[in-house]
Design a protein around this motif. Structure first.
Motif, PDB file in Angstrom:
ATOM      1  N   GLY A 173       0.809  -1.074   0.059  1.00  0.00           N
ATOM      2  CA  GLY A 173       0.087   0.092   0.159  1.00  0.00           C
ATOM      3  C   GLY A 173       0.997   1.348  -0.079  1.00  0.00           C
ATOM      4  O   GLY A 173       1.889   1.003   0.359  1.00  0.00           O
ATOM      5  N   ASP A 174       0.221   2.196  -0.528  1.00  0.00           N
ATOM      6  CA  ASP A 174       1.024   3.544  -0.484  1.00  0.00           C
ATOM      7  C   ASP A 174       2.323   3.478  -0.906  1.00  0.00           C
ATOM      8  O   ASP A 174       3.204   4.276  -0.358  1.00  0.00           O
ATOM      9  CB  ASP A 174       1.086   4.246   0.907  1.00  0.00           C
ATOM     10  N   ASN A 197      -2.656   0.488  -4.382  1.00  0.00           N
ATOM     11  CA  ASN A 197      -2.452  -0.541  -3.767  1.00  0.00           C
ATOM     12  C   ASN A 197      -2.569  -1.833  -4.430  1.00  0.00           C
ATOM     13  O   ASN A 197      -3.315  -1.955  -5.454  1.00  0.00           O
ATOM     14  CB  ASN A 197      -3.378  -0.593  -2.530  1.00  0.00           C
ATOM     15  N   THR A 239       4.029   0.340   2.097  1.00  0.00           N
ATOM     16  CA  THR A 239       3.831  -0.243   3.533  1.00  0.00           C
ATOM     17  C   THR A 239       3.408  -1.761   2.889  1.00  0.00           C
ATOM     18  O   THR A 239       2.492  -2.074   2.386  1.00  0.00           O
ATOM     19  CB  THR A 239       2.411   0.450   3.900  1.00  0.00           C
TER      20      THR A 239
HETATM   21  C1  LIG Z   1      -3.671   1.318   0.480  1.00  0.00           C
HETATM   22  O1  LIG Z   1      -2.761   0.721   1.582  1.00  0.00           O
HETATM   23  C2  LIG Z   1      -2.746   1.759   2.616  1.00  0.00           C
HETATM   24  C3  LIG Z   1      -1.625   1.058   3.560  1.00  0.00           C
HETATM   25  O2  LIG Z   1      -1.531  -0.242   3.551  1.00  0.00           O
HETATM   26  C4  LIG Z   1      -4.026   1.884   3.565  1.00  0.00           C
HETATM   27  O3  LIG Z   1      -3.659   2.509   4.617  1.00  0.00           O
HETATM   28  C5  LIG Z   1      -5.022   2.261   2.543  1.00  0.00           C
HETATM   29  O4  LIG Z   1      -6.194   2.512   3.096  1.00  0.00           O
HETATM   30  C6  LIG Z   1      -5.089   1.494   1.428  1.00  0.00           C
HETATM   31  N1  LIG Z   1      -6.033   2.365   0.267  1.00  0.00           N
HETATM   32  C7  LIG Z   1      -6.892   1.648  -0.271  1.00  0.00           C
HETATM   33  C8  LIG Z   1      -7.695   2.667  -1.477  1.00  0.00           C
HETATM   34  O5  LIG Z   1      -7.078   0.337  -0.305  1.00  0.00           O
END
Ligand SMILES: *[C@@H]1O[C@H](CO)[C@@H](O)[C@H](O)[C@H]1NC(C)=O
Length: 281
Positions: A173-174, A197, A239
């Motif tokens: 993520g991110d 993600n 992440t």
């Molecule tokens: C993407 O990943 C981050 C960290 O794992 C998380 O905080 C975030 O909610 C995720 N965003 C989506 C759109 O799933």
């Protein structure tokens, strides 16, 4: 383990006859037990260990649709002058042209220069040219081009993410990808690229492609006008979440991938390499 029982029950004088042997047996039993505990700890550690995603850059190459613009000079025999004495164009973009139309100079800033097959003879030795900028076309004619800063460019970043373990999926993520020039002045190329993600299932490799649009090409123009490619280091931050035995592990990870070539799509065949692995950093 039968060894242990024997020693505990062995009050029949054997101990007195061979006290050292008893000691050795106790020591052995202790060592075996320690070993067993050690192995169990290792196994537990391995089973619950968080998994890391393996990243690499496809072909070690990031294809650019352009790095700068060029337009053919219409009348190659008009006289060459030098208006470039005060501009900051690289020495590799050699011959400066005096007859650039005024409106072009306005829109294309002050960097008007013409390149011919003389490229490469300047004091700073540029990268190999492979005739991309125009070679003698056989009939003795030399095509000349006016180099201009590109108004915009798109870089095609292709990352390969793999999860060789069969134990858990990995969520990333991110994730951001930054391109840093590997030559002086070592500045970022464009803004950091944000990836959506993504999830890598167990024993799976996925390929992600994302366009990095650069609207301010000043840095490329100032440092790589007329070049077909240059080298960058990729800095990836993500992440990383894995789920060994259903337990959630979250890790903030950074990876470095180098050297990666940023170059024109047209010359990818020449400069592409094997995939370039990213190392946790
Ligand atoms: C993407 O990943 C981050 C960290 O794992 C998380 O905080 C975030 O909610 C995720 N965003 C989506 C759109 O799933």
């Amino acid at each position: 383990m039968s060894d242990i029982k024997y020693i505990i029950a062995g009050e029949d004088g054997e101990n007195t006859r061979f006290p050292c042997l008893a000691m050795v047996r106790y020591a052995m039993a202790a060592a075996v037990s320690l070993l067993a505990v050690g192995v169990i700890v290792l196994v537990i550690h391995a089973v619950f260990r968080s998994e890391d995603v393996h990243l690499s850059v496809n072909n070690g190459y990031i294809g650019a649709d352009r790095l700068w613009d060029r337009t053919p000079v219409l009348s190659p025999d008009e006289q060459l002058g030098n208006i470039g004495a005060t501009n900051n164009i690289k020495a590799s973009a050699v011959v400066v042209h005096s007859k650039a139309p005024a409106d072009v100079s306005e829109t294309q800033l002050k960097h008007e220069s013409t390149i011919d097959d003389d490229v490469g003879s300047s004091s700073i030795e540029p990268l190999p040219k492979e005739c991309f900028l125009g070679c003698n076309s056989g009939d003795g004619e030399t095509t000349q081009y006016t180099l201009q800063k590109a108004s915009t460019t798109n870089l095609c970043v292709i990352l390969i993410a793999s999860n060789p373990s069969g134990r858990t999926k990995i969520d990333c993520g991110d994730t951001t990808v930054s391109l840093i020039d590997m030559s002086s002045p070592y500045k970022p190329i464009g803004e950091p690229l944000k990836l959506e993600n993504f999830t890598v299932p167990p024993q799976t490799t996925i390929t992600m492609q994302k366009r990095l649009k650069i609207t301010d090409t000043t840095y490329i123009w100032n440092n790589y006008a007329g070049e077909l490619r240059f080298s960058v280091r990729l800095q990836v931050s993500s992440t990383v979440t894995s789920y060994p035995l259903g337990k959630t592990h979250i890790k903030q990870q950074k990876y470095t991938c180098q050297p990666v070539t940023v170059g024109l799509v047209d010359v990818e065949d020449i400069f592409a390499t094997d995939r370039v692995d990213c190392r946790p950093s």
